[in-house]
Design a protein around this motif. Structure first.
Motif, PDB file in Angstrom:
ATOM      1  N   HIS A 246      -9.311  76.203 111.115  1.00  0.00           N
ATOM      2  CA  HIS A 246      -9.014  77.571 110.676  1.00  0.00           C
ATOM      3  C   HIS A 246      -7.509  77.797 110.685  1.00  0.00           C
ATOM      4  O   HIS A 246      -6.814  77.337 111.593  1.00  0.00           O
ATOM      5  CB  HIS A 246      -9.692  78.585 111.600  1.00  0.00           C
ATOM      6  CG  HIS A 246     -11.175  78.558 111.500  1.00  0.00           C
ATOM      7  ND1 HIS A 246     -11.962  77.658 112.181  1.00  0.00           N
ATOM      8  CD2 HIS A 246     -12.022  79.318 110.774  1.00  0.00           C
ATOM      9  CE1 HIS A 246     -13.220  77.869 111.889  1.00  0.00           C
ATOM     10  NE2 HIS A 246     -13.285  78.866 111.037  1.00  0.00           N
TER      11      HIS A 246
ATOM     12  N   THR B  67      -4.586  83.830 107.663  1.00  0.00           N
ATOM     13  CA  THR B  67      -4.465  84.233 106.260  1.00  0.00           C
ATOM     14  C   THR B  67      -3.183  85.008 106.005  1.00  0.00           C
ATOM     15  O   THR B  67      -2.797  85.204 104.864  1.00  0.00           O
ATOM     16  CB  THR B  67      -5.645  85.132 105.850  1.00  0.00           C
ATOM     17  OG1 THR B  67      -5.572  86.350 106.607  1.00  0.00           O
ATOM     18  CG2 THR B  67      -6.968  84.432 106.049  1.00  0.00           C
TER      19      THR B  67
ATOM     20  N   ASN C 125      -3.037  88.118 107.158  1.00  0.00           N
ATOM     21  CA  ASN C 125      -3.497  89.484 107.430  1.00  0.00           C
ATOM     22  C   ASN C 125      -3.764  89.646 108.915  1.00  0.00           C
ATOM     23  O   ASN C 125      -4.109  88.696 109.602  1.00  0.00           O
ATOM     24  CB  ASN C 125      -4.787  89.787 106.652  1.00  0.00           C
ATOM     25  CG  ASN C 125      -4.577  89.716 105.158  1.00  0.00           C
ATOM     26  OD1 ASN C 125      -3.549  90.128 104.639  1.00  0.00           O
ATOM     27  ND2 ASN C 125      -5.561  89.180 104.453  1.00  0.00           N
TER      28      ASN C 125
ATOM     29  N   LEU D 217      -5.919  91.791 111.897  1.00  0.00           N
ATOM     30  CA  LEU D 217      -7.099  92.585 112.191  1.00  0.00           C
ATOM     31  C   LEU D 217      -6.754  93.560 113.309  1.00  0.00           C
ATOM     32  O   LEU D 217      -5.605  93.644 113.743  1.00  0.00           O
ATOM     33  CB  LEU D 217      -8.250  91.664 112.610  1.00  0.00           C
ATOM     34  CG  LEU D 217      -8.649  90.599 111.585  1.00  0.00           C
ATOM     35  CD1 LEU D 217      -9.681  89.659 112.171  1.00  0.00           C
ATOM     36  CD2 LEU D 217      -9.163  91.246 110.315  1.00  0.00           C
TER      37      LEU D 217
ATOM     38  N   GLU E 288      -6.170  87.406 111.110  1.00  0.00           N
ATOM     39  CA  GLU E 288      -7.373  87.012 110.384  1.00  0.00           C
ATOM     40  C   GLU E 288      -7.280  85.516 110.099  1.00  0.00           C
ATOM     41  O   GLU E 288      -6.217  85.007 109.741  1.00  0.00           O
ATOM     42  CB  GLU E 288      -7.451  87.783 109.071  1.00  0.00           C
ATOM     43  CG  GLU E 288      -8.641  87.424 108.220  1.00  0.00           C
ATOM     44  CD  GLU E 288      -8.651  88.163 106.904  1.00  0.00           C
ATOM     45  OE1 GLU E 288      -9.650  88.839 106.624  1.00  0.00           O
ATOM     46  OE2 GLU E 288      -7.653  88.076 106.158  1.00  0.00           O
TER      47      GLU E 288
ATOM     48  N   SER F  90      -9.017  81.918 108.262  1.00  0.00           N
ATOM     49  CA  SER F  90      -9.825  81.427 107.150  1.00  0.00           C
ATOM     50  C   SER F  90     -10.075  79.935 107.358  1.00  0.00           C
ATOM     51  O   SER F  90      -9.167  79.192 107.754  1.00  0.00           O
ATOM     52  CB  SER F  90      -9.082  81.660 105.834  1.00  0.00           C
ATOM     53  OG  SER F  90      -9.793  81.113 104.759  1.00  0.00           O
TER      54      SER F  90
END
Length: 88
Positions: A41, A44, A46, A48, A54, A56
């Motif tokens: 992972h 991204t 972004n 939270l 965040e 991805s």
């Protein structure tokens, strides 16, 4: 060091079928150490709630080997610029 990528964990288990020990990943294949990384992972960009980034998932299921295993060469990928894990 060799980096392997499979389409899924099931595909990796199929490739390792003769090496699994009671369904578990081997620690070594011959003298090559096995590091099952799994799904990787990355942030991204972004955020939270509570300033948690965040994440991805990258495509594939990843396994690192400390050395080449000829029977698994078809799954080798080029070394990533910033690998998630490496052997020391």
């Amino acid at each position: 060091m060799k980096f392997l990528r499979f389409t899924s964990e099931a595909a990796a288990r199929t490739a390792f079928a003769d090496r699994l020990i009671e369904g578990e990943w081997p620690a070594y294949i011959g003298t090559a150490a096995v590091d099952v990384v799994g799904t990787i992972h990355h942030p991204t960009g972004n955020m939270l709630a509570d300033d948690v980034p965040e994440m991805s998932a990258l495509p594939g299921f990843h396994i690192n080997l400390s050395d080449s295993v000829p029977e698994l060469a078809e799954f080798e990928i080029d070394a990533p610029a910033t690998p998630a894990r490496v052997f020391f």
